[in-house]
Design a protein around this motif. Structure first.
Motif, PDB file in Angstrom:
ATOM      1  N   THR A 165       1.048  -1.214  -0.040  1.00 33.43           N
ATOM      2  CA  THR A 165      -0.053   0.028  -0.036  1.00 33.43           C
ATOM      3  C   THR A 165       0.729   1.271   0.076  1.00 33.43           C
ATOM      4  O   THR A 165       1.948   1.255   0.506  1.00 33.43           O
ATOM      5  N   TYR A 166       0.450   2.338  -0.805  1.00 36.45           N
ATOM      6  CA  TYR A 166       1.283   3.404  -0.998  1.00 36.45           C
ATOM      7  C   TYR A 166       0.371   4.764  -0.165  1.00 36.45           C
ATOM      8  O   TYR A 166      -0.632   4.721  -0.462  1.00 36.45           O
ATOM      9  N   VAL A 167       1.286   5.292   0.568  1.00 43.69           N
ATOM     10  CA  VAL A 167       0.623   6.651   1.202  1.00 43.69           C
ATOM     11  C   VAL A 167       1.469   7.664   0.901  1.00 43.69           C
ATOM     12  O   VAL A 167       2.856   7.553   0.648  1.00 43.69           O
ATOM     13  N   SER A 168       0.886   8.803   1.099  1.00 43.82           N
ATOM     14  CA  SER A 168       1.824  10.114   0.698  1.00 43.82           C
ATOM     15  C   SER A 168       1.604  11.151   1.950  1.00 43.82           C
ATOM     16  O   SER A 168       0.523  11.113   2.593  1.00 43.82           O
ATOM     17  N   GLY A 169       2.566  11.906   2.388  1.00 43.24           N
ATOM     18  CA  GLY A 169       2.620  12.577   3.345  1.00 43.24           C
ATOM     19  C   GLY A 169       3.477  13.996   2.994  1.00 43.24           C
ATOM     20  O   GLY A 169       4.341  13.935   2.351  1.00 43.24           O
ATOM     21  N   ASN A 170       2.843  15.043   3.559  1.00 48.03           N
ATOM     22  CA  ASN A 170       3.439  16.340   3.351  1.00 48.03           C
ATOM     23  C   ASN A 170       3.579  17.179   4.798  1.00 48.03           C
ATOM     24  O   ASN A 170       2.564  17.326   5.315  1.00 48.03           O
ATOM     25  N   ILE A 171       4.848  17.682   4.645  1.00 53.95           N
ATOM     26  CA  ILE A 171       5.156  18.368   6.036  1.00 53.95           C
ATOM     27  C   ILE A 171       5.840  19.830   5.523  1.00 53.95           C
ATOM     28  O   ILE A 171       6.483  19.553   4.717  1.00 53.95           O
ATOM     29  N   CYS A 172       5.805  20.760   6.636  1.00 55.98           N
ATOM     30  CA  CYS A 172       6.763  21.712   6.361  1.00 55.98           C
ATOM     31  C   CYS A 172       8.016  21.578   6.997  1.00 55.98           C
ATOM     32  O   CYS A 172       8.117  20.865   7.931  1.00 55.98           O
ATOM     33  N   ASP A 223      12.742  14.424   3.181  1.00 58.63           N
ATOM     34  CA  ASP A 223      11.938  13.737   1.852  1.00 58.63           C
ATOM     35  C   ASP A 223      12.458  12.449   1.841  1.00 58.63           C
ATOM     36  O   ASP A 223      13.736  11.855   1.837  1.00 58.63           O
ATOM     37  N   GLY A 224      11.586  11.587   1.327  1.00 61.70           N
ATOM     38  CA  GLY A 224      12.088  10.184   0.911  1.00 61.70           C
ATOM     39  C   GLY A 224      10.861   9.160   0.941  1.00 61.70           C
ATOM     40  O   GLY A 224       9.935   9.544   1.394  1.00 61.70           O
ATOM     41  N   LYS A 225      11.292   8.093   0.699  1.00 64.40           N
ATOM     42  CA  LYS A 225      10.211   6.924   0.902  1.00 64.40           C
ATOM     43  C   LYS A 225      10.617   6.105   2.032  1.00 64.40           C
ATOM     44  O   LYS A 225      12.039   5.561   2.318  1.00 64.40           O
ATOM     45  N   SER A 234       2.086  -7.609   4.908  1.00 62.87           N
ATOM     46  CA  SER A 234       1.644  -6.300   4.335  1.00 62.87           C
ATOM     47  C   SER A 234       2.632  -5.282   4.622  1.00 62.87           C
ATOM     48  O   SER A 234       3.272  -5.246   5.466  1.00 62.87           O
ATOM     49  N   ILE A 235       2.800  -4.388   3.298  1.00 67.63           N
ATOM     50  CA  ILE A 235       4.059  -3.523   3.290  1.00 67.63           C
ATOM     51  C   ILE A 235       3.289  -2.050   3.049  1.00 67.63           C
ATOM     52  O   ILE A 235       2.446  -2.150   1.921  1.00 67.63           O
ATOM     53  N   VAL A 236       3.445  -1.083   3.746  1.00 68.60           N
ATOM     54  CA  VAL A 236       3.129   0.183   3.426  1.00 68.60           C
ATOM     55  C   VAL A 236       4.250   1.228   3.410  1.00 68.60           C
ATOM     56  O   VAL A 236       5.105   1.267   4.064  1.00 68.60           O
ATOM     57  N   GLN A 237       4.160   1.934   2.149  1.00 71.24           N
ATOM     58  CA  GLN A 237       5.388   2.487   2.096  1.00 71.24           C
ATOM     59  C   GLN A 237       4.720   4.068   1.814  1.00 71.24           C
ATOM     60  O   GLN A 237       3.899   4.494   1.361  1.00 71.24           O
ATOM     61  N   LEU A 238       5.420   5.126   2.441  1.00 68.17           N
ATOM     62  CA  LEU A 238       5.139   6.369   2.796  1.00 68.17           C
ATOM     63  C   LEU A 238       6.269   7.188   1.865  1.00 68.17           C
ATOM     64  O   LEU A 238       7.439   7.010   1.831  1.00 68.17           O
TER      65      LEU A 238
END
Length: 75
Positions: A28-35, A50-52, A65-69
Motif C-alpha cells: 500500500t502506498y501513502v503520501s505525506g506532506n510536512i513543512c 524527503d524520501g520513501k 503487508s508493506i506500507v510505503q510512505l
C-alpha cells in the motif's frame, strides 16, 4: 554463504535464493506532506527528510503487508 541466484516462475521459486520471502505480499502506498522543521509519525518512527519509507506488518498466514510512505517536505 553470500548471495545465491534463483529463478522466479509465476509464484514458485526454482534454484536457491537468500532473498526470497514466501507468500503473497500486500503493498500500500501513502503520501505525506510536512513543512520544513516538522516531523511525520509513520509506524513507530518520526521522519523529517524527503524520501520513501517502508513499514512491514507480518501476518500469521505468511503474507506480509508493506506500507510505503512517500514523504515530501516543503520550505
Amino acid at each position: 554463504m553470500g548471495n545465491q541466484n534463483g529463478s522466479l516462475n509465476g509464484f514458485s521459486l526454482s534454484g536457491s535464493s537468500s532473498n526470497w520471502v514466501s507468500g503473497v505480499g500486500v503493498h500500500t502506498y501513502v503520501s505525506g506532506n510536512i513543512c520544513e522543521g516538522d516531523s511525520f509519525l509513520f509506524g513507530s518512527n518520526y521522519y523529517s527528510i524527503d524520501g520513501k519509507y517502508n513499514e512491514y506488518y507480518p501476518l500469521s498466514q505468511g503474507c506480509d503487508s508493506i506500507v510505503q510512505l512517500n514523504l515530501t517536505v516543503h520550505d
